[in-house]
Write a protein that holds these residues in place. Structure first.
Motif, short mmCIF file in Angstrom:
data_model
loop_
_atom_site.label_atom_id
_atom_site.label_comp_id
_atom_site.label_asym_id
_atom_site.label_seq_id
_atom_site.Cartn_x
_atom_site.Cartn_y
_atom_site.Cartn_z
N GLY A 135 7.62 -4.41 -0.54
CA GLY A 135 6.82 -4.34 -1.39
C GLY A 135 5.40 -3.77 -2.15
N PHE A 136 5.17 -2.68 -2.99
CA PHE A 136 4.19 -1.84 -3.26
C PHE A 136 3.10 -2.62 -3.81
CE2 PHE A 136 7.15 -1.36 -6.15
CZ PHE A 136 5.99 -1.20 -7.55
N VAL A 137 1.33 -1.88 -3.92
CA VAL A 137 0.61 -2.53 -5.04
C VAL A 137 0.18 -1.07 -5.29
CG1 VAL A 137 -1.45 -3.43 -4.49
CG2 VAL A 137 0.33 -3.48 -2.85
N LEU A 138 -0.68 -0.71 -7.08
CA LEU A 138 -1.40 -0.70 -7.53
C LEU A 138 -2.02 -1.48 -7.87
CD1 LEU A 138 1.73 0.99 -10.09
CD2 LEU A 138 1.03 1.62 -7.71
N GLY A 139 -3.51 -0.17 -7.27
CA GLY A 139 -4.76 -0.94 -8.63
C GLY A 139 -5.76 0.00 -8.78
N ALA B 97 -2.70 3.38 -4.54
CA ALA B 97 -0.70 3.11 -4.59
C ALA B 97 -1.25 2.76 -3.13
CB ALA B 97 0.20 4.16 -5.25
N SER B 98 -0.43 1.74 -2.32
CA SER B 98 0.06 1.26 -0.99
C SER B 98 1.14 0.75 -0.42
CB SER B 98 -1.45 0.09 -0.45
OG SER B 98 -2.00 0.90 -1.28
N LEU B 99 2.06 0.25 -0.06
CA LEU B 99 3.10 -0.49 0.53
C LEU B 99 2.98 -1.60 1.45
CD1 LEU B 99 6.38 0.16 1.03
CD2 LEU B 99 5.43 0.76 3.65
N LYS B 100 3.46 -2.13 1.17
CA LYS B 100 3.13 -3.78 1.67
C LYS B 100 3.80 -3.55 2.61
CE LYS B 100 4.37 -7.45 0.11
NZ LYS B 100 5.68 -8.30 1.00
N LEU B 101 3.79 -3.98 3.50
CA LEU B 101 4.81 -4.43 5.13
C LEU B 101 4.73 -5.74 5.43
CD1 LEU B 101 3.33 -1.92 7.66
CD2 LEU B 101 5.13 -1.44 5.73
N PRO B 102 6.26 -6.86 5.72
CA PRO B 102 6.67 -8.16 5.66
C PRO B 102 6.02 -8.33 7.38
CG PRO B 102 8.35 -6.70 6.11
CD PRO B 102 7.59 -5.85 5.29
N ILE C 229 0.44 -6.22 6.01
CA ILE C 229 -0.28 -5.45 6.19
C ILE C 229 0.26 -4.82 5.44
CG2 ILE C 229 -0.89 -3.45 7.80
CD1 ILE C 229 -0.23 -5.08 9.87
N THR C 230 -0.97 -3.83 4.53
CA THR C 230 -0.81 -3.06 3.24
C THR C 230 -1.71 -1.41 4.18
OG1 THR C 230 -2.76 -3.08 2.40
CG2 THR C 230 -0.71 -4.39 1.34
N LEU C 231 -0.60 0.36 3.56
CA LEU C 231 -1.16 0.51 4.27
C LEU C 231 -1.02 2.26 3.20
CD1 LEU C 231 1.21 1.46 7.45
CD2 LEU C 231 -0.99 0.79 6.98
N GLY C 232 -1.65 2.90 2.63
CA GLY C 232 -1.34 3.63 1.28
C GLY C 232 -2.99 4.33 0.84
N ALA C 233 -3.20 4.96 -0.45
CA ALA C 233 -3.79 6.00 -0.45
C ALA C 233 -4.55 5.51 -2.14
CB ALA C 233 -3.33 7.27 -0.03
N GLN C 234 -5.73 6.21 -2.04
CA GLN C 234 -6.50 6.26 -3.04
C GLN C 234 -7.26 7.28 -3.37
OE1 GLN C 234 -9.53 3.01 -3.70
NE2 GLN C 234 -11.01 4.42 -3.35
N SER C 235 -7.27 7.31 -4.85
CA SER C 235 -8.11 9.07 -5.14
C SER C 235 -8.82 8.56 -6.32
CB SER C 235 -7.09 10.22 -5.76
OG SER C 235 -7.38 11.41 -6.36
#
Length: 351
Positions: A196-200, A158-163, A135-141
């Motif tokens: 992990g973390f995701v940048l998009g 940017a989102s945090l990836k949970l294992p 699962i990923t949790l994050g925010a967008q602007s």
């Protein structure tokens, strides 16, 4: 004019980020990147878009991807084989976006995985795996407050990836004459076992009547080295699974269909895969680095606030380069099975 120049510079930056990049590689390469629909590309009235910046705050996306890989590659060369591994994968994704303001949103993605693999080399067997992914949790602007006067915008997230996904799923297999429980292939695992973390980024710009330039991309950073999950592999340095980075980018043109309000077609390119070396941390253990570049036709249709999006990426180029252990130990370049095409569909509703 000043804002328009700023938009073009921002879009150029987003495009360069996409091109530099990293959800689903079509085959044994374990990339499970999700693809959010771009409802801003669907025109529902003269000059308007389905993305609509209304008072409604919640959007839910239900995504689905399916492919069947059976084309054998070493490097960028396809090698015909009479007996091929068939890796059939279904990946569902539930995406939620909650708007805090016209510019800021909270994001959540919950993937669910189901797949089968008929493995023809030891441990031989038919593996079937189902389960929740990471699962990923994050925010967008958005960089500019929508709606913009010049018909374009760029967003960063940017989102945090949970294992949360299982990363040690097993199957019944035949090994040295005995039936055993063996670890399923890395591409079959719903999760990777690491934080992990995701940048998009995502961007679009109106060009002419009903036409838009679009770009979308994301990179998953996995700083952890290995997950300590055994692979049953005898090659040096490949006894446990690596926790890999992943990437996805796509860009192209979208065109509204004249006299068919709410319908748009698109054509672009899509690239995705797993790098040889992670950008952060070590890259030991077993991984199948790989890259696939596809022609990406698609269509989107808006019906009363519900957007149907369908893409059918068709592979143009596939490559499976050697991994870090293969380079360090001068072993034979590894292999991977890829698919010719995949089907990506989603339903998105603005509440």
């Amino acid at each position: 004019m000043k804002n328009q120049k700023r938009l073009y510079l921002s879009f150029a930056f987003a495009a360069m980020t996409l091109a530099a990049g990293r959800a689903v590689a079509q085959g044994c390469v374990a990339a499970h990147s999700n693809q959010r629909p771009m409802s801003q590309l669907v025109k529902t009235d003269e000059g308007g878009s389905s993305g609509g910046w209304s008072i409604h705050n919640l959007t839910v996306d239900i995504g689905y991807r399916v492919f069947n890989s059976n084309k054998y590659f070493q490097g960028s060369k396809e090698i015909p084989r009479p007996n091929a591994v068939e890796n059939h994968q279904n990946i569902f994704d539930i995406g939620v976006e909650y708007r805090l303001s016209p510019r800021w949103s909270l994001l959540a993605d919950v993937p669910v995985y189901n797949g089968t693999r008929n493995q023809i080399y030891p441990p031989v067997g038919i593996y079937q795996v189902s389960g929740l992914g990471d699962i990923t949790l994050g925010a967008q602007s958005w960089l500019f407050r929508p709606p913009t006067e010049n018909g374009g915008n760029v967003a960063v997230s940017a989102s945090l990836k949970l294992p949360t996904g299982i990363n040690n799923a097993t199957g019944s297999a035949l090994y040295k004459g005995n039936v055993i429980k063996a670890t399923a292939d890395q591409s079959m695992q719903p999760g990777d076992g690491g934080w992990g973390f995701v940048l998009g980024t995502v961007g679009y710009k109106s060009l002419w009547q009903g036409s838009d330039l679009y770009g979308q991309g994301q990179y998953l950073f996995n700083p952890e080295n290995t997950s300590n999950v055994p692979t049953f592999r005898s090659q040096p340095g490949q006894s446990v699974m690596s926790v890999t980075d992943q990437y996805l980018f796509r860009a192209g043109l979208s065109q509204g269909v004249p006299k068919l309000r709410g319908l748009a077609v698109s054509l672009g390119i899509r690239g995705e895969g797993v790098p040889v070396r992670d950008l952060l941390g070590d890259s030991d253990g077993f991984r199948r680095p790989g890259f696939i570049l596809s022609l990406d036709p698609g269509l989107m249709y808006d019906f009363r606030g519900t957007v149907l999006s369908v893409n059918g990426p068709w592979a143009l180029y596939r490559n499976r380069p050697p991994s870090v252990p293969e380079i360090q130990n001068h072993t034979t370049n590894g292999d991977a099975f890829f698919a010719d095409y995949t089907v990506i569909a989603s339903l998105s509703h603005h509440f």
